[in-house]
Design an enzyme around this catalytic site. Structure first.
Site, PDB file in Angstrom:
ATOM      1  N   LEU A   1       0.879  -1.166   0.000  1.00 21.02           N
ATOM      2  CA  LEU A   1       0.000   0.000   0.000  1.00 21.02           C
ATOM      3  C   LEU A   1       0.918   1.218   0.000  1.00 21.02           C
ATOM      4  O   LEU A   1       1.954   1.226   0.674  1.00 21.02           O
ATOM      5  CB  LEU A   1      -0.899   0.020   1.240  1.00 21.02           C
ATOM      6  CG  LEU A   1      -2.004  -1.041   1.331  1.00 21.02           C
ATOM      7  CD1 LEU A   1      -2.790  -0.874   2.623  1.00 21.02           C
ATOM      8  CD2 LEU A   1      -2.933  -0.971   0.133  1.00 21.02           C
ATOM      9  N   ASP A   2       0.542   2.263  -0.743  1.00 21.16           N
ATOM     10  CA  ASP A   2       1.357   3.469  -0.783  1.00 21.16           C
ATOM     11  C   ASP A   2       1.536   4.036   0.629  1.00 21.16           C
ATOM     12  O   ASP A   2       0.728   3.776   1.518  1.00 21.16           O
ATOM     13  CB  ASP A   2       0.699   4.528  -1.665  1.00 21.16           C
ATOM     14  CG  ASP A   2       0.533   4.057  -3.099  1.00 21.16           C
ATOM     15  OD1 ASP A   2       1.269   3.143  -3.504  1.00 21.16           O
ATOM     16  OD2 ASP A   2      -0.342   4.606  -3.800  1.00 21.16           O
ATOM     17  N   LYS A   3       2.560   4.838   0.800  1.00 19.68           N
ATOM     18  CA  LYS A   3       2.867   5.413   2.108  1.00 19.68           C
ATOM     19  C   LYS A   3       1.666   6.149   2.701  1.00 19.68           C
ATOM     20  O   LYS A   3       1.397   6.054   3.905  1.00 19.68           O
ATOM     21  CB  LYS A   3       4.069   6.358   1.986  1.00 19.68           C
ATOM     22  CG  LYS A   3       4.524   6.951   3.309  1.00 19.68           C
ATOM     23  CD  LYS A   3       5.719   7.872   3.109  1.00 19.68           C
ATOM     24  CE  LYS A   3       6.134   8.524   4.425  1.00 19.68           C
ATOM     25  NZ  LYS A   3       7.254   9.470   4.262  1.00 19.68           N
TER      26      LYS A   3
ATOM     27  N   HIS B   1       0.841   2.474  -7.874  1.00 20.57           N
ATOM     28  CA  HIS B   1      -0.137   3.572  -7.754  1.00 20.57           C
ATOM     29  C   HIS B   1      -1.344   3.365  -8.672  1.00 20.57           C
ATOM     30  O   HIS B   1      -1.904   4.334  -9.203  1.00 20.57           O
ATOM     31  CB  HIS B   1       0.510   4.914  -8.106  1.00 20.57           C
ATOM     32  CG  HIS B   1       1.570   5.359  -7.143  1.00 20.57           C
ATOM     33  ND1 HIS B   1       1.469   5.207  -5.786  1.00 20.57           N
ATOM     34  CD2 HIS B   1       2.764   5.967  -7.362  1.00 20.57           C
ATOM     35  CE1 HIS B   1       2.550   5.708  -5.195  1.00 20.57           C
ATOM     36  NE2 HIS B   1       3.355   6.165  -6.126  1.00 20.57           N
TER      37      HIS B   1
END
Length: 240
Positions: free
Chosen positions: A103-105, A188
């Site tokens: 999962l993105d930051k 993303h």
């Protein structure tokens, strides 16, 4: 497995060096006999291992559901950023769990961590097309046209055309609320899909992966082990 490695991997007896000290003091028995050499090979499924008389139950695999908070990266270690593994108790970190996918930051929500490489591969393999559902807030009014475009697959900024995705509009407004289900995990991807239709994701949270749904009782930043029902689903993937 070496006895000292088994005890060190459990995380409650300290490092391999600490374990060797315990062994030298005669605090560990295998099948009733004191063992002082860490190099002795043991089978945790067959041998009875005790520390100061207490039975040692070894766990080979760990399966964790984490409610990932923003600000953490989906990695096991990093020199600059906090990682999701750092949210786990040290006794679990010793089992070397890793995030299943990423999962993105700045993205929140459901993240599975395990040290079972075979299960991780099944969950992430394009061949098995495990669905991942996200709740998103999107700048711009999401339309039925967007729903149709997502259902056909949209072209990303690098020319890649995504697989069909299911877009469910929860609320249309200047900031729309949606749920989107995809079967891929491109970099993303959700943000880039909305960018392809001239919109911007302002908030993203994963709420489901396959048949595992984020536990609503799990606070952000907290974690728990998978339930028997969730484990049954995981085992069904391994058996297919």
């Amino acid at each position: 497995m070496r006895l000292d490695k088994l005890l060190a991997n459990m995380g409650i007896f300290g490092s391999r060096k600490d374990v060797k000290r315990l062994l030298k003091k005669g605090k560990v028995t295998v099948n009733g006999a004191i063992v002082k050499l860490g190099s002795v090979r043991v089978d945790p499924s067959e041998d009875e291992i005790r520390y100061q008389g207490e039975l040692v139950v070894y766990r080979e695999f760990i399966y964790i559901m984490l409610h990932k908070p923003p600000g953490y990266i989906s990695a096991t270690d990093d020199l600059r950023h906090r990682t999701v593994v750092e949210l786990l108790d040290v006794s679990l970190q010793y089992l070397n769990p890793f995030p299943v996918g990423r999962l993105d930051k700045d993205t929140e929500g459901l993240l599975l961590l395990t040290n079972d490489g075979q299960l991780a591969h099944r969950l992430l393999s394009p061949k098995h097309a495990v669905e991942k559902t996200y709740y998103a807030k999107v700048r711009g009014m999401v339309s039925e046209e967007d729903v149709q475009l997502f259902n056909q697959g949209v072209m990303l900024d690098d020319g890649y055309v995504t697989k069909p995705a299911h877009l469910n509009i929860l609320n249309k407004d200047d900031i729309s609320e949606v749920e989107i289900t995809i079967t891929e995990g491109k970099f993303h991807q959700v943000k880039r899909m909305f960018k392809a239709v001239d919109k911007e994701v302002s908030y993203l949270k994963r709420i489901r992966m396959g048949e595992i749904t984020l536990d609503p009782a799990l606070p952000i930043g907290a974690y728990r082990e998978l339930t028997p029902k969730e484990m049954a689903y995981c085992k069904s993937l391994l058996n297919n």
